[in-house]
Design a protein around this motif. Structure first.
Motif, PDB file in Angstrom:
ATOM      1  N   GLY A  36      28.839  85.764  27.643  1.00  0.00           N
ATOM      2  CA  GLY A  36      27.874  85.269  28.619  1.00  0.00           C
ATOM      3  C   GLY A  36      27.812  83.758  28.607  1.00  0.00           C
ATOM      4  N   ASP A  37      26.789  83.212  29.290  1.00  0.00           N
ATOM      5  CA  ASP A  37      26.609  81.760  29.327  1.00  0.00           C
ATOM      6  C   ASP A  37      25.825  81.353  28.090  1.00  0.00           C
ATOM      7  OD1 ASP A  37      27.904  81.530  31.764  1.00  0.00           O
ATOM      8  OD2 ASP A  37      26.061  81.877  32.891  1.00  0.00           O
ATOM      9  N   PRO A  38      26.205  80.299  27.403  1.00  0.00           N
ATOM     10  CA  PRO A  38      27.264  79.352  27.759  1.00  0.00           C
ATOM     11  C   PRO A  38      28.586  79.607  27.053  1.00  0.00           C
ATOM     12  CG  PRO A  38      25.914  78.381  26.063  1.00  0.00           C
ATOM     13  CD  PRO A  38      25.358  79.775  26.341  1.00  0.00           C
ATOM     14  N   LEU A  39      28.733  80.765  26.321  1.00  0.00           N
ATOM     15  CA  LEU A  39      29.991  80.960  25.604  1.00  0.00           C
ATOM     16  C   LEU A  39      30.306  82.432  25.417  1.00  0.00           C
ATOM     17  CD1 LEU A  39      29.619  81.888  22.361  1.00  0.00           C
ATOM     18  CD2 LEU A  39      28.653  79.631  22.226  1.00  0.00           C
ATOM     19  N   SER A  40      31.574  82.677  25.057  1.00  0.00           N
ATOM     20  CA  SER A  40      31.985  84.012  24.621  1.00  0.00           C
ATOM     21  C   SER A  40      32.737  83.847  23.306  1.00  0.00           C
ATOM     22  CB  SER A  40      32.865  84.709  25.669  1.00  0.00           C
ATOM     23  OG  SER A  40      34.117  84.086  25.757  1.00  0.00           O
ATOM     24  N   MET A  41      32.622  84.864  22.449  1.00  0.00           N
ATOM     25  CA  MET A  41      33.346  84.902  21.170  1.00  0.00           C
ATOM     26  C   MET A  41      34.007  86.261  21.061  1.00  0.00           C
ATOM     27  SD  MET A  41      30.854  83.039  18.335  1.00  0.00           S
ATOM     28  CE  MET A  41      30.159  84.601  17.895  1.00  0.00           C
ATOM     29  N   THR A  42      35.331  86.256  20.836  1.00  0.00           N
ATOM     30  CA  THR A  42      36.084  87.506  20.755  1.00  0.00           C
ATOM     31  C   THR A  42      37.104  87.408  19.634  1.00  0.00           C
ATOM     32  OG1 THR A  42      35.884  87.689  23.169  1.00  0.00           O
ATOM     33  CG2 THR A  42      37.448  89.163  22.082  1.00  0.00           C
ATOM     34  N   PRO A  58      37.789  79.410  32.824  1.00  0.00           N
ATOM     35  CA  PRO A  58      36.782  78.520  33.409  1.00  0.00           C
ATOM     36  C   PRO A  58      36.015  77.691  32.378  1.00  0.00           C
ATOM     37  CG  PRO A  58      35.952  80.744  33.348  1.00  0.00           C
ATOM     38  CD  PRO A  58      37.376  80.809  32.852  1.00  0.00           C
ATOM     39  N   GLY A  59      36.456  77.743  31.114  1.00  0.00           N
ATOM     40  CA  GLY A  59      35.823  76.954  30.059  1.00  0.00           C
ATOM     41  C   GLY A  59      36.851  76.543  29.029  1.00  0.00           C
ATOM     42  N   ASP A  60      36.496  75.567  28.189  1.00  0.00           N
ATOM     43  CA  ASP A  60      37.365  75.181  27.080  1.00  0.00           C
ATOM     44  C   ASP A  60      37.424  76.336  26.084  1.00  0.00           C
ATOM     45  OD1 ASP A  60      37.759  72.638  28.161  1.00  0.00           O
ATOM     46  OD2 ASP A  60      36.091  71.771  27.031  1.00  0.00           O
ATOM     47  N   VAL A 109      35.111  80.628  23.813  1.00  0.00           N
ATOM     48  CA  VAL A 109      35.219  79.938  25.106  1.00  0.00           C
ATOM     49  C   VAL A 109      33.835  79.386  25.446  1.00  0.00           C
ATOM     50  CG1 VAL A 109      35.841  80.123  27.537  1.00  0.00           C
ATOM     51  CG2 VAL A 109      37.036  81.522  25.847  1.00  0.00           C
ATOM     52  N   VAL A 110      33.791  78.080  25.723  1.00  0.00           N
ATOM     53  CA  VAL A 110      32.544  77.415  26.087  1.00  0.00           C
ATOM     54  C   VAL A 110      32.600  77.094  27.580  1.00  0.00           C
ATOM     55  CG1 VAL A 110      31.023  75.459  25.648  1.00  0.00           C
ATOM     56  CG2 VAL A 110      32.359  76.452  23.764  1.00  0.00           C
ATOM     57  N   PHE A 111      31.630  77.606  28.317  1.00  0.00           N
ATOM     58  CA  PHE A 111      31.604  77.464  29.777  1.00  0.00           C
ATOM     59  C   PHE A 111      30.694  76.309  30.199  1.00  0.00           C
ATOM     60  CE2 PHE A 111      32.226  81.950  28.745  1.00  0.00           C
ATOM     61  CZ  PHE A 111      33.422  82.184  29.380  1.00  0.00           C
ATOM     62  N   SER A 112      31.035  75.677  31.320  1.00  0.00           N
ATOM     63  CA  SER A 112      30.162  74.665  31.910  1.00  0.00           C
ATOM     64  C   SER A 112      29.003  75.366  32.575  1.00  0.00           C
ATOM     65  CB  SER A 112      30.924  73.864  32.967  1.00  0.00           C
ATOM     66  OG  SER A 112      32.047  73.246  32.413  1.00  0.00           O
TER      67      SER A 112
END
Length: 113
Positions: A36-42, A58-60, A109-112
């Motif tokens: 979810g926002d602002p990140l995902s961890m897998t 869509p994120g770093d 993944v860190v999303f804007s």
């Protein structure tokens, strides 16, 4: 009621990160820890010869190698990573992952916003 943001892992328990996902012959196994926002961890476990083909995100995206050796291509440049090493794949830049041998990784993944 509060909802846990981290899932698929027991709380208040010490874990060995690389033991939280197992290798399976001929496939890539994943275990989502947060989404979810602002990140995902897998967590991922790649069998030898498996890959995730070139794509953008869509994120770093930070990759941390937990076990084995990975070949990661970012914008056409290849990198070899071993256990304990990390690299960041910038958002919107094509990247791919290939398992020359079995490897496990944590992907954040860190999303804007």
């Amino acid at each position: 009621m509060s909802e846990n943001l981290i899932k698929n892992i027991e709380f208040k328990t010490v874990h060995n990160m690389k033991s939280l996902v197992d290798y399976q012959e001929g496939t890539v196994v994943s275990r989502t820890l947060a989404q979810g926002d602002p990140l995902s961890m897998t967590l991922f476990a790649f069998d030898s010869g498996e890959e995730i083909s070139s794509h953008t995100a869509p994120g770093d995206a930070l990759v941390y190698i937990l076990d084995g050796n990975a070949e990661i291509t970012i914008g056409g440049e290849k990198f070899e990573l071993e256990e304990g090493e990390t690299i960041v794949m910038p958002k919107d830049i094509p990247h791919a992952l290939y398992a020359k041998e079995k490897f496990k990784m944590l992907l954040v993944v860190v999303f804007s916003l």
